[in-house]
Write a protein that holds these residues in place. Structure first.
Motif, PDB file in Angstrom:
ATOM      1  N   GLN A  24      31.944  24.413  39.384  1.00 18.04           N
ATOM      2  CA  GLN A  24      33.021  25.385  39.169  1.00 18.04           C
ATOM      3  C   GLN A  24      33.613  25.844  40.495  1.00 18.04           C
ATOM      4  OE1 GLN A  24      34.139  26.799  36.171  1.00 18.04           O
ATOM      5  NE2 GLN A  24      32.922  25.329  35.042  1.00 18.04           N
ATOM      6  N   GLY A  25      32.798  25.846  41.544  1.00 17.01           N
ATOM      7  CA  GLY A  25      33.268  26.268  42.852  1.00 17.01           C
ATOM      8  C   GLY A  25      33.449  27.774  42.945  1.00 17.01           C
ATOM      9  N   GLU A  26      34.192  28.196  43.940  1.00 18.38           N
ATOM     10  CA  GLU A  26      34.378  29.616  44.232  1.00 18.38           C
ATOM     11  C   GLU A  26      35.437  30.277  43.364  1.00 18.38           C
ATOM     12  OE1 GLU A  26      35.168  30.228  48.364  1.00 18.38           O
ATOM     13  OE2 GLU A  26      33.160  29.601  48.977  1.00 18.38           O
ATOM     14  N   LYS A  27      36.359  29.504  42.811  1.00 13.55           N
ATOM     15  CA  LYS A  27      37.498  30.097  42.096  1.00 13.55           C
ATOM     16  C   LYS A  27      37.095  31.075  40.995  1.00 13.55           C
ATOM     17  CE  LYS A  27      41.898  29.116  39.824  1.00 13.55           C
ATOM     18  NZ  LYS A  27      41.924  30.431  39.259  1.00 13.55           N
ATOM     19  N   PRO A  28      36.152  30.741  40.112  1.00 12.32           N
ATOM     20  CA  PRO A  28      35.800  31.719  39.076  1.00 12.32           C
ATOM     21  C   PRO A  28      35.285  33.038  39.654  1.00 12.32           C
ATOM     22  CG  PRO A  28      34.922  29.568  38.513  1.00 12.32           C
ATOM     23  CD  PRO A  28      35.437  29.474  39.919  1.00 12.32           C
ATOM     24  N   ILE A  29      34.527  32.979  40.727  1.00 16.66           N
ATOM     25  CA  ILE A  29      34.018  34.206  41.337  1.00 16.66           C
ATOM     26  C   ILE A  29      35.148  34.975  42.002  1.00 16.66           C
ATOM     27  CG2 ILE A  29      32.570  35.074  43.218  1.00 16.66           C
ATOM     28  CD1 ILE A  29      30.420  33.104  42.282  1.00 16.66           C
ATOM     29  N   ARG A  30      36.045  34.283  42.676  1.00 13.93           N
ATOM     30  CA  ARG A  30      37.199  34.963  43.285  1.00 13.93           C
ATOM     31  C   ARG A  30      38.073  35.604  42.199  1.00 13.93           C
ATOM     32  NH1 ARG A  30      37.670  34.306  48.635  1.00 13.93           N
ATOM     33  NH2 ARG A  30      36.420  32.652  49.582  1.00 13.93           N
ATOM     34  N   ASP A  31      38.208  34.939  41.065  1.00 10.44           N
ATOM     35  CA  ASP A  31      38.984  35.504  39.948  1.00 10.44           C
ATOM     36  C   ASP A  31      38.320  36.771  39.413  1.00 10.44           C
ATOM     37  OD1 ASP A  31      40.798  33.426  40.221  1.00 10.44           O
ATOM     38  OD2 ASP A  31      40.073  32.325  38.457  1.00 10.44           O
ATOM     39  N   ILE A  32      36.997  36.766  39.312  1.00  8.41           N
ATOM     40  CA  ILE A  32      36.270  37.955  38.850  1.00  8.41           C
ATOM     41  C   ILE A  32      36.467  39.102  39.831  1.00  8.41           C
ATOM     42  CG2 ILE A  32      33.963  38.930  38.480  1.00  8.41           C
ATOM     43  CD1 ILE A  32      33.174  36.137  37.341  1.00  8.41           C
ATOM     44  N   ILE A  33      36.363  38.827  41.116  1.00  5.85           N
ATOM     45  CA  ILE A  33      36.547  39.870  42.132  1.00  5.85           C
ATOM     46  C   ILE A  33      37.958  40.437  42.049  1.00  5.85           C
ATOM     47  CG2 ILE A  33      36.665  40.287  44.625  1.00  5.85           C
ATOM     48  CD1 ILE A  33      34.249  38.305  44.868  1.00  5.85           C
ATOM     49  N   SER A  34      38.956  39.591  41.834  1.00  4.01           N
ATOM     50  CA  SER A  34      40.340  40.070  41.662  1.00  4.01           C
ATOM     51  C   SER A  34      40.479  40.945  40.417  1.00  4.01           C
ATOM     52  CB  SER A  34      41.308  38.893  41.564  1.00  4.01           C
ATOM     53  OG  SER A  34      41.379  38.216  42.786  1.00  4.01           O
ATOM     54  N   ALA A  35      39.804  40.556  39.332  1.00  6.28           N
ATOM     55  CA  ALA A  35      39.853  41.352  38.102  1.00  6.28           C
ATOM     56  C   ALA A  35      39.199  42.716  38.317  1.00  6.28           C
ATOM     57  CB  ALA A  35      39.166  40.602  36.964  1.00  6.28           C
ATOM     58  N   ILE A  36      38.115  42.745  39.057  1.00  7.61           N
ATOM     59  CA  ILE A  36      37.438  44.009  39.350  1.00  7.61           C
ATOM     60  C   ILE A  36      38.343  44.908  40.189  1.00  7.61           C
ATOM     61  CG2 ILE A  36      35.503  45.045  40.620  1.00  7.61           C
ATOM     62  CD1 ILE A  36      33.881  42.503  39.757  1.00  7.61           C
ATOM     63  N   GLU A  37      39.006  44.319  41.176  1.00  3.76           N
ATOM     64  CA  GLU A  37      39.958  45.070  42.004  1.00  3.76           C
ATOM     65  C   GLU A  37      41.037  45.691  41.116  1.00  3.76           C
ATOM     66  OE1 GLU A  37      43.164  43.813  45.384  1.00  3.76           O
ATOM     67  OE2 GLU A  37      41.164  42.935  45.567  1.00  3.76           O
ATOM     68  N   TYR A  38      41.585  44.899  40.208  1.00  2.00           N
ATOM     69  CA  TYR A  38      42.589  45.389  39.264  1.00  2.00           C
ATOM     70  C   TYR A  38      42.023  46.540  38.417  1.00  2.00           C
ATOM     71  CZ  TYR A  38      45.552  45.735  35.183  1.00  2.00           C
ATOM     72  OH  TYR A  38      46.345  46.239  34.173  1.00  2.00           O
ATOM     73  N   GLY A  39      40.806  46.360  37.911  1.00  2.00           N
ATOM     74  CA  GLY A  39      40.189  47.383  37.071  1.00  2.00           C
ATOM     75  C   GLY A  39      40.040  48.715  37.785  1.00  2.00           C
ATOM     76  N   TRP A  40      39.578  48.678  39.044  1.00  2.00           N
ATOM     77  CA  TRP A  40      39.440  49.925  39.806  1.00  2.00           C
ATOM     78  C   TRP A  40      40.801  50.574  40.016  1.00  2.00           C
ATOM     79  CZ3 TRP A  40      35.364  52.645  40.143  1.00  2.00           C
ATOM     80  CH2 TRP A  40      34.104  52.076  40.291  1.00  2.00           C
ATOM     81  N   GLU A  41      41.778  49.796  40.459  1.00  2.00           N
ATOM     82  CA  GLU A  41      43.095  50.363  40.782  1.00  2.00           C
ATOM     83  C   GLU A  41      43.794  50.954  39.565  1.00  2.00           C
ATOM     84  OE1 GLU A  41      44.623  47.859  44.635  1.00  2.00           O
ATOM     85  OE2 GLU A  41      45.107  47.033  42.662  1.00  2.00           O
TER      86      GLU A  41
END
Length: 153
Positions: A24-41
């Protein structure tokens, strides 16, 4: 002979689980981190409900504070901040991801800016963030986070 085949099949299956996580590589984890950033904001608990493994004993730490369990994190931290803050800007940068079979962790630099609605106080903090992930049947799930920040120097 059947015992050897069973052992070989078990090892192959274990390798497939680990390899599917790595493929899967890093992309799924980077996507999760972006979603978390969105959730906090946005004071939105959905990305946390979607990407965090809800288990007894879960703990999430922030600058000396902590939340016990996923519901505590969402209901008593993520969602109330939407009302308490006029705005919140969160940026994760320099994200570095490490993999070890069905486990991964990511570190990031953080910038957190916001304005407290009740007092008008603005803050501009920098710090570090750690995310711990476990590979589950449907993909990567966050099992722990720890962030620490202080006023920008």
């Amino acid at each position: 002979m059947n015992k050897m085949r069973l052992i070989a099949a078990s090892l192959l299956l274990a390798g497939c689980v680990s390899n599917s996580a790595l493929v899967q590589g890093e992309k799924p984890i980077r996507d999760i981190i972006s979603a978390i950033e969105y959730g906090w904001e946005n004071g939105d608990g959905k990305p946390f409900s979607t990407h965090f493994l809800n288990y007894e004993g879960a703990r999430y730490f922030e600058s000396g504070g902590g939340n016990e369990g996923l519901e505590d994190l969402i209901v008593n931290h993520v969602e109330p901040e939407k009302e308490a803050l006029e705005y919140l800007e969160l940026n994760f940068s320099n994200v570095v991801i490490h993999f070890e079979k069905d486990f991964a962790w990511a570190t990031a630099d953080t910038e957190v800016k916001g304005k407290v609605r009740s007092s008008g106080r603005e803050f501009d903090n920098t710090g570090r963030q750690t995310f711990l992930f476990r590979w589950m049947d449907d993909g990567w799930m966050v099992v722990h986070t720890h962030s620490s920040s202080r006023a920008r120097r």
